[in-house]
Design a protein around this motif. Structure first.
Motif, PDB file in Angstrom:
ATOM      1  N   LEU A  66       0.848  -1.179   0.000  1.00 15.93           N
ATOM      2  CA  LEU A  66       0.000   0.000   0.000  1.00 15.93           C
ATOM      3  C   LEU A  66       0.889   1.236   0.000  1.00 15.93           C
ATOM      4  O   LEU A  66       1.941   1.253   0.641  1.00 15.93           O
ATOM      5  N   VAL A  67       0.467   2.247  -0.731  1.00 17.12           N
ATOM      6  CA  VAL A  67       1.192   3.517  -0.734  1.00 17.12           C
ATOM      7  C   VAL A  67       0.187   4.625  -0.444  1.00 17.12           C
ATOM      8  O   VAL A  67      -0.893   4.682  -1.035  1.00 17.12           O
ATOM      9  N   THR A  68       0.516   5.474   0.512  1.00 15.30           N
ATOM     10  CA  THR A  68      -0.317   6.626   0.855  1.00 15.30           C
ATOM     11  C   THR A  68       0.395   7.872   0.341  1.00 15.30           C
ATOM     12  O   THR A  68       1.572   8.091   0.644  1.00 15.30           O
ATOM     13  N   LEU A  69      -0.309   8.676  -0.433  1.00 10.30           N
ATOM     14  CA  LEU A  69       0.320   9.823  -1.087  1.00 10.30           C
ATOM     15  C   LEU A  69      -0.663  10.976  -1.211  1.00 10.30           C
ATOM     16  O   LEU A  69      -1.884  10.784  -1.081  1.00 10.30           O
ATOM     17  N   ALA A  70      -0.125  12.153  -1.458  1.00  7.51           N
ATOM     18  CA  ALA A  70      -0.948  13.352  -1.623  1.00  7.51           C
ATOM     19  C   ALA A  70      -1.281  13.519  -3.100  1.00  7.51           C
ATOM     20  O   ALA A  70      -0.421  13.925  -3.887  1.00  7.51           O
ATOM     21  N   LEU A  71      -2.502  13.205  -3.480  1.00  4.75           N
ATOM     22  CA  LEU A  71      -2.929  13.444  -4.854  1.00  4.75           C
ATOM     23  C   LEU A  71      -3.373  14.886  -5.048  1.00  4.75           C
ATOM     24  O   LEU A  71      -3.397  15.388  -6.174  1.00  4.75           O
ATOM     25  N   THR A  72      -3.768  15.537  -3.965  1.00  3.74           N
ATOM     26  CA  THR A  72      -4.043  16.969  -3.981  1.00  3.74           C
ATOM     27  C   THR A  72      -3.497  17.544  -2.677  1.00  3.74           C
ATOM     28  O   THR A  72      -3.071  16.810  -1.780  1.00  3.74           O
ATOM     29  N   ARG A  73      -3.553  18.855  -2.557  1.00  2.00           N
ATOM     30  CA  ARG A  73      -3.097  19.502  -1.320  1.00  2.00           C
ATOM     31  C   ARG A  73      -4.070  19.278  -0.172  1.00  2.00           C
ATOM     32  O   ARG A  73      -3.757  19.572   0.977  1.00  2.00           O
ATOM     33  N   HIS A  74      -5.254  18.748  -0.476  1.00  2.00           N
ATOM     34  CA  HIS A  74      -6.293  18.626   0.537  1.00  2.00           C
ATOM     35  C   HIS A  74      -6.259  17.296   1.285  1.00  2.00           C
ATOM     36  O   HIS A  74      -6.752  17.222   2.413  1.00  2.00           O
ATOM     37  N   GLU A  75      -5.728  16.247   0.678  1.00  2.00           N
ATOM     38  CA  GLU A  75      -5.925  14.922   1.267  1.00  2.00           C
ATOM     39  C   GLU A  75      -4.868  13.941   0.793  1.00  2.00           C
ATOM     40  O   GLU A  75      -4.420  13.990  -0.353  1.00  2.00           O
ATOM     41  N   ARG A  76      -4.492  13.045   1.693  1.00  2.00           N
ATOM     42  CA  ARG A  76      -3.637  11.923   1.345  1.00  2.00           C
ATOM     43  C   ARG A  76      -4.517  10.701   1.104  1.00  2.00           C
ATOM     44  O   ARG A  76      -5.465  10.447   1.836  1.00  2.00           O
TER      45      ARG A  76
END
Length: 401
Positions: free
Chosen positions: A121-131
């Protein structure tokens, strides 16, 4: 195995009572009793306010949709200049602000060896609002590998998102639901796992409302979309931005051959695949299964898109004044693109598919690249992505990448 952290992704889900779904027609008498008949009635006599959920004057509105920015209609004759102008118009109408440059800052967890590949699993910021948490599969071997951005469908099933396409090794509670979905639409296969075994890095994330980022209730969709509009933003625009950003993240991984990245999706995921290819040149190809049509041919009484609710995930306000669906997909030309449809698919009338395919073929032909466009109808199939369709897509990816 524990379930994913419910805090990841859920902050962005706007909860609330669902909007009521308009299904009944208002009669002329009802309209008059409500206080007037409006301009159409004044010109042409009494008229119903709606035909089903369509206004009575919808044929006139449809006639006004001429898609003047489409390639071949636009006054721009240089194709590269047209691509820039068309993409800029789509970007403008996503209604979610400028492109997001937030660092991805990935965090990798739940790594496990599988048969021929490794899942994590990878957790990343796709926008500035949410990971956002995504499944990432990497084939055995030294790499760098070709890669697929895998985009899940809608299906009015929100408890699983990425799990529709990648076997959830990290969450036993979702496994039965995921297996049932795979059996219903994918011949029992998990498409992402199949691709990883064939040598592709695979990235698959939840769209807002699904899996870790939900679950959304069916009748909350319009309320969620209207709240986005009230906030000066767009539900469909957010999904488009996130998919384009996910493509950039995948292409930038050290394990990935940056020049060999494709988007693949089924149903709403197909819409997302060709849309992402139109918006991001990191995608060298795209395969879209069971989502391509002409807008006018789809906007007819009885069509699923007129029910509201689910359509808001695909609706960019104002865009039809400029471009039809195949016109947007054509921004990706002359890169390799595959479009499959099911001849028995009730969601996409045959005339709409034909209209779209003719438009697409004309664009690729104008670029002397018709051999890069793979259009096919499966006359005996409905709205599915079964094993024989998958095998043909996999072989096509092997060829074009």
């Amino acid at each position: 195995m524990g379930a994913p952290d419910p805090g990841v992704g859920r902050r962005a889900f706007v909860a609330g009572a669902g909007a009521a779904l308009l299904t009944g027609a208002v009669t002329p008498a009802d309209a008059r009793a409500a206080g007037g008949e409006g301009p159409a009635a004044a010109a042409d006599g009494p008229t119903a306010v709606v035909e089903g959920p369509l206004p009575d004057f919808h044929p006139a509105l449809r006639a006004e949709l001429t898609f003047p920015l489409a390639w071949g209609k636009s006054p721009i004759r240089d194709f590269r200049a047209w691509r820039r102008a068309a993409r800029a118009k789509v970007e403008e109408l996503l209604v979610v602000g400028s492109q997001d440059r937030t660092p991805y800052a990935p965090e990798f967890t739940d790594r496990r060896r599988q048969d021929g590949y490794t899942s994590e699993l990878v957790t990343l910021a796709l926008t500035r609002h949410e990971r956002v948490r995504a499944a990432l599969l990497t084939p055995d071997g030294p790499g760098p590998f070709p890669a697929v951005l895998l985009l899940h469908d809608h299906g009015a099933k929100f408890d699983i998102g990425k799990e529709k396409l990648v076997r959830p090794w990290y969450d036993d509670t979702r496994l039965a639901s995921a297996q049932g979905w795979a059996q219903r639409y994918f011949s029992g296969r998990f498409v992402g796992d199949e691709l990883a075994r064939r040598g592709y890095v695979v990235l698959c994330a939840d769209a807002l409302g699904w899996g870790d980022r939900g679950p959304l209730a069916y009748d909350q969709q319009q309320a969620l979309a209207s709240n986005f509009f009230n906030l000066g933003s767009s539900l469909a625009g957010l999904m488009a931005r996130e998919d384009a950003r996910a493509a950039g993240f995948l292409a930038g991984l050290d394990r990935v051959d940056r020049g060999r990245v494709a988007a693949v999706g089924f149903s709403m995921g197909a819409f997302r695949a060709w849309q992402a290819a139109a918006l991001n040149d990191d995608l060298a190809a795209a395969a879209a299964v069971c989502w391509m049509t002409g807008l006018k041919e789809m906007m007819v009484p009885g069509n699923n898109t007129l029910r509201g609710q689910s359509s808001y995930h695909l609706l960019h306000p104002g865009l039809p004044r400029f471009l039809d669906f195949p016109d947007v997909a054509s921004i990706a030309a002359p890169r390799p693109m595959l479009f499959f449809d099911g001849g028995l698919d009730p969601l996409f009338p045959a005339d709409g598919v034909l209209t779209a395919h003719e438009k697409l073929r004309a664009v690729w032909r104008s670029r002397h690249a018709e051999e890069r466009l793979h259009l096919k109808s499966w006359p005996d199939l409905g709205h599915v992505f079964v094993d024989r369709m998958q095998d043909e897509v996999f072989d096509w990816l092997d060829c074009v990448l």
